[in-house]
Design an enzyme around this catalytic site. Structure first.
Site, PDB file in Angstrom:
ATOM      1  N   CYS A 160       0.830  -1.207   0.000  1.00 35.77           N
ATOM      2  CA  CYS A 160       0.000   0.000   0.000  1.00 35.77           C
ATOM      3  C   CYS A 160       0.874   1.271   0.000  1.00 35.77           C
ATOM      4  O   CYS A 160       1.852   1.356   0.739  1.00 35.77           O
ATOM      5  CB  CYS A 160      -0.924  -0.007   1.223  1.00 35.77           C
ATOM      6  SG  CYS A 160      -2.048   1.402   1.232  1.00 35.77           S
ATOM      7  N   CYS A 219       0.191   5.013   6.951  1.00 37.92           N
ATOM      8  CA  CYS A 219      -0.462   4.847   8.255  1.00 37.92           C
ATOM      9  C   CYS A 219       0.527   4.178   9.227  1.00 37.92           C
ATOM     10  O   CYS A 219       0.983   3.049   8.963  1.00 37.92           O
ATOM     11  CB  CYS A 219      -1.728   4.018   8.097  1.00 37.92           C
ATOM     12  SG  CYS A 219      -2.769   4.605   6.735  1.00 37.92           S
ATOM     13  N   CYS A 239       0.316   0.405  10.344  1.00 36.97           N
ATOM     14  CA  CYS A 239      -0.136  -0.642   9.413  1.00 36.97           C
ATOM     15  C   CYS A 239       0.976  -1.495   8.813  1.00 36.97           C
ATOM     16  O   CYS A 239       1.890  -0.981   8.153  1.00 36.97           O
ATOM     17  CB  CYS A 239      -0.956  -0.006   8.298  1.00 36.97           C
ATOM     18  SG  CYS A 239      -1.704  -1.272   7.246  1.00 36.97           S
ATOM     19  N   CYS A 243     -19.513  -6.743   3.570  1.00 41.34           N
ATOM     20  CA  CYS A 243     -18.828  -5.524   4.004  1.00 41.34           C
ATOM     21  C   CYS A 243     -17.527  -5.444   3.212  1.00 41.34           C
ATOM     22  O   CYS A 243     -16.946  -6.481   2.879  1.00 41.34           O
ATOM     23  CB  CYS A 243     -18.536  -5.598   5.499  1.00 41.34           C
ATOM     24  SG  CYS A 243     -17.604  -4.174   6.118  1.00 41.34           S
ATOM     25  N   CYS A 247     -19.516   1.353   8.672  1.00 40.73           N
ATOM     26  CA  CYS A 247     -18.762   0.714   9.745  1.00 40.73           C
ATOM     27  C   CYS A 247     -17.575   1.635   9.948  1.00 40.73           C
ATOM     28  O   CYS A 247     -16.751   1.793   9.040  1.00 40.73           O
ATOM     29  CB  CYS A 247     -18.339  -0.688   9.293  1.00 40.73           C
ATOM     30  SG  CYS A 247     -17.153  -1.457  10.408  1.00 40.73           S
ATOM     31  N   ARG A 286     -17.866  -3.011  18.032  1.00 37.90           N
ATOM     32  CA  ARG A 286     -17.065  -4.223  17.793  1.00 37.90           C
ATOM     33  C   ARG A 286     -15.744  -4.204  18.545  1.00 37.90           C
ATOM     34  O   ARG A 286     -14.944  -3.281  18.412  1.00 37.90           O
ATOM     35  CB  ARG A 286     -16.794  -4.408  16.292  1.00 37.90           C
ATOM     36  CG  ARG A 286     -16.017  -5.701  16.006  1.00 37.90           C
ATOM     37  CD  ARG A 286     -15.900  -6.033  14.543  1.00 37.90           C
ATOM     38  NE  ARG A 286     -17.193  -6.042  13.913  1.00 37.90           N
ATOM     39  CZ  ARG A 286     -17.493  -5.368  12.801  1.00 37.90           C
ATOM     40  NH1 ARG A 286     -16.578  -4.643  12.216  1.00 37.90           N
ATOM     41  NH2 ARG A 286     -18.695  -5.415  12.297  1.00 37.90           N
TER      42      ARG A 286
HETATM   43  N1  SAM Z   1      -6.713   0.346   3.083  1.00 37.46           N
HETATM   44  C1  SAM Z   1      -8.012   0.602   3.551  1.00 37.46           C
HETATM   45  C2  SAM Z   1      -8.074   1.771   4.511  1.00 37.46           C
HETATM   46  O1  SAM Z   1      -7.077   2.069   5.147  1.00 37.46           O
HETATM   47  O2  SAM Z   1      -9.138   2.370   4.629  1.00 37.46           O
HETATM   48  C3  SAM Z   1      -8.691  -0.585   4.185  1.00 37.46           C
HETATM   49  C4  SAM Z   1      -7.887  -1.549   5.046  1.00 37.46           C
HETATM   50  S1  SAM Z   1      -7.181  -0.872   6.534  1.00 37.46           S
HETATM   51  C5  SAM Z   1      -6.089  -2.178   6.997  1.00 37.46           C
HETATM   52  C6  SAM Z   1      -8.539  -0.924   7.683  1.00 37.46           C
HETATM   53  C7  SAM Z   1      -8.293  -0.496   9.085  1.00 37.46           C
HETATM   54  O3  SAM Z   1      -7.559  -1.472   9.793  1.00 37.46           O
HETATM   55  C8  SAM Z   1      -7.521   0.771   9.355  1.00 37.46           C
HETATM   56  O4  SAM Z   1      -8.279   1.927   9.171  1.00 37.46           O
HETATM   57  C9  SAM Z   1      -7.139   0.604  10.810  1.00 37.46           C
HETATM   58  O5  SAM Z   1      -8.116   1.186  11.644  1.00 37.46           O
HETATM   59  C10 SAM Z   1      -7.108  -0.911  10.994  1.00 37.46           C
HETATM   60  N2  SAM Z   1      -5.754  -1.385  11.298  1.00 37.46           N
HETATM   61  C11 SAM Z   1      -4.743  -1.527  10.421  1.00 37.46           C
HETATM   62  N3  SAM Z   1      -3.625  -1.952  11.025  1.00 37.46           N
HETATM   63  C12 SAM Z   1      -3.933  -2.090  12.345  1.00 37.46           C
HETATM   64  C13 SAM Z   1      -3.175  -2.473  13.495  1.00 37.46           C
HETATM   65  N4  SAM Z   1      -1.890  -2.791  13.415  1.00 37.46           N
HETATM   66  N5  SAM Z   1      -3.817  -2.513  14.688  1.00 37.46           N
HETATM   67  C14 SAM Z   1      -5.123  -2.181  14.778  1.00 37.46           C
HETATM   68  N6  SAM Z   1      -5.876  -1.792  13.720  1.00 37.46           N
HETATM   69  C15 SAM Z   1      -5.282  -1.743  12.518  1.00 37.46           C
HETATM   70 FE1  SF4 Z   2      -2.865   1.245   3.365  1.00 37.44          FE
HETATM   71 FE2  SF4 Z   2      -2.800   0.113   5.752  1.00 37.44          FE
HETATM   72 FE3  SF4 Z   2      -3.274   2.722   5.555  1.00 37.44          FE
HETATM   73 FE4  SF4 Z   2      -5.157   0.947   4.702  1.00 37.44          FE
HETATM   74  S1  SF4 Z   2      -4.426   1.243   6.808  1.00 37.44           S
HETATM   75  S2  SF4 Z   2      -4.436   2.791   3.649  1.00 37.44           S
HETATM   76  S3  SF4 Z   2      -3.807  -0.698   3.957  1.00 37.44           S
HETATM   77  S4  SF4 Z   2      -1.372   1.662   4.970  1.00 37.44           S
END
Ligand code: SAM
Ligand code: SF4
Ligand code: DTB
Length: 356
Positions: free
Chosen positions: A65, A69, A72, A140, A200, A272
């Site tokens: 990606c 973030c 992530c 979803c 959600c 949740r």
């Molecule tokens: N890429 C898309 C986005 O960011 O909207 C969808 C997938 S993203 C992985 C969905 C959510 O997963 C993020 O907004 C975050 O809240 C959660 N998430 C990702 N990594 C995480 C982590 N290490 N611990 C807890 N929540 C996490």
């Molecule tokens: Fe990409 Fe992870 Fe951020 Fe979703 S949460 S936009 S997968 S970096």
């Protein structure tokens, strides 16, 4: 200390969208038993507290990606060992959805590690949605930012819910994510609502934010134009290689308070208990259910990280006398659910009672 008012006048408040930060902080400051009592009262006024909605996640496009973030494992720029994959085939997604349904899930959430889907991806995801929906599961998806047109196309394919999180308070957001703005998230949520899908939307705690900032996340969620239908509260899963690995862990009672306040602010939403359950004790999860959590992710994997074993969740449900919430609108039921189904749990409870 805030004034502690007696129940039941807090049990069934009108839905509000004008929460002040001071009011949310006053809830955080309540004595723990008082806060839990209030949250449990609100929970019972709107739900059967023995029912827990069960969703299963599948990463249909993993890693690589472009976003940054800080939490992530799927961001390409961090070295986390997650391998980037292409979008899965519809056939493989349907096979996974059938497994989830057989295990007792009522909602199937498809996640993609995208900043936003390309227009050419939409027909492929739409095909997955149509076929998963035809299995009788609620659908979803979480695919990143969506345009208005994309949101309508997904709705037309049968998408029930779109997951898009605010993640944290507006004033802390810039410390975690730099590649898109808070406003971008609000815009996507507006497109999702505009297309007639359920939202959600939640966030992550334990990222080093202050209590005031946790209050800011909950305040922002509750003051959206419509309360999200589902509110995932994630406890940060710390992944080596991400900037947030090594963050000081949140006090578990503060996590329970966050759940309780989400329940009080958004009385009719499914709250949740989301990422982070794998490292929670059964006792901590039980406190979260008492505080008003009524949904979980079920299955041994979230997107890339672990979740409790299904056996552990089945045992927890049996020990606590919880049962999975059934889907109200069942479209097609051609396979009897096993696993975390009410019958299994009741059989387990009966067996326990017999053994006692
Ligand atoms: N890429 C898309 C986005 O960011 O909207 C969808 C997938 S993203 C992985 C969905 C959510 O997963 C993020 O907004 C975050 O809240 C959660 N998430 C990702 N990594 C995480 C982590 N290490 N611990 C807890 N929540 C996490
Ligand atoms: Fe990409 Fe992870 Fe951020 Fe979703 S949460 S936009 S997968 S970096
Ligand atoms: C949400 O709020 N939590 C889920 C779901 N929405 C998509 C994702 C949790 C991801 C945890 C880290 C991982 O497994 O990669």
């Amino acid at each position: 200390m805030p004034v502690v008012s007696p129940l039941p006048d807090h049990a069934s408040p009108a839905l509000r969208h004008d929460w002040g930060r001071d009011e949310v902080l006053a809830l955080f400051a309540l004595p723990f038993p008082e806060l839990l009592h209030r949250a449990a009262g609100v929970h019972r006024a709107h739900f059967d507290p023995t029912e827990v909605q069960v969703s299963t996640l599948l990463s249909v496009k993993t890693g690589g990606c472009p976003e940054d973030c800080g939490y992530c494992p799927q961001a390409a720029r961090y070295h986390t060992g997650v391998e980037a994959t292409k979008l899965m085939s519809t056939e493989d997604v349907v096979a996974k959805a059938k497994q989830a349904r057989a295990a007792g899930a009522s909602r199937f959430c498809m996640g993609a590690a995208w900043r936003s889907p390309k227009d050419r991806d939409i027909p492929k995801v739409a095909a997955m949605i149509r076929e998963v929906k035809a299995l009788g599961l609620e659908t979803c998806a979480t695919l990143g930012m969506l345009s208005d047109t994309q949101a309508h196309a997904l709705k037309d394919a049968g998408l029930d819910y779109y997951n898009h999180n605010l993640d944290t308070a507006p004033e802390f957001y810039g410390e975690i994510i730099h590649t898109r703005e808070y406003q971008d998230r609000l815009d996507t949520l507006s497109h999702v609502r505009g297309a007639g899908m359920k939202t959600c939307c939640g966030g992550i705690v334990g990222m080093g934010e202050s209590r005031e900032q946790r209050a800011g996340l909950l305040q922002s969620l509750a003051n959206l134009p419509a309360h999200p239908d589902s509110v995932p509260i994630n406890r940060l899963v710390q992944v080596a290689g991400t900037p947030l690995a090594g963050t000081k862990e949140l006090d578990p009672f503060e996590f329970v308070r966050t759940i309780a306040i989400a329940r009080i602010l958004m009385p009719k939403s499914m709250v949740r208990l989301s990422a982070g359950r794998e490292t929670m004790s059964d006792e901590l999860q039980a406190l979260c259910f008492l505080a008003g959590a009524n949904s979980i992710f079920y299955g041994e994997k979230l997107l890339t990280t672990g979740n409790p074993d299904t056996e552990r969740d089945q045992a927890l449900f049996a020990r606590l006398g919880l049962k999975p919430m059934q889907i109200v609108e069942q479209h097609a039921v051609d396979a009897a659910p096993a696993g975390l189904c009410g019958d299994t749990v009741h059989a387990a409870i009966t067996a326990d009672a017999d053994a006692a």
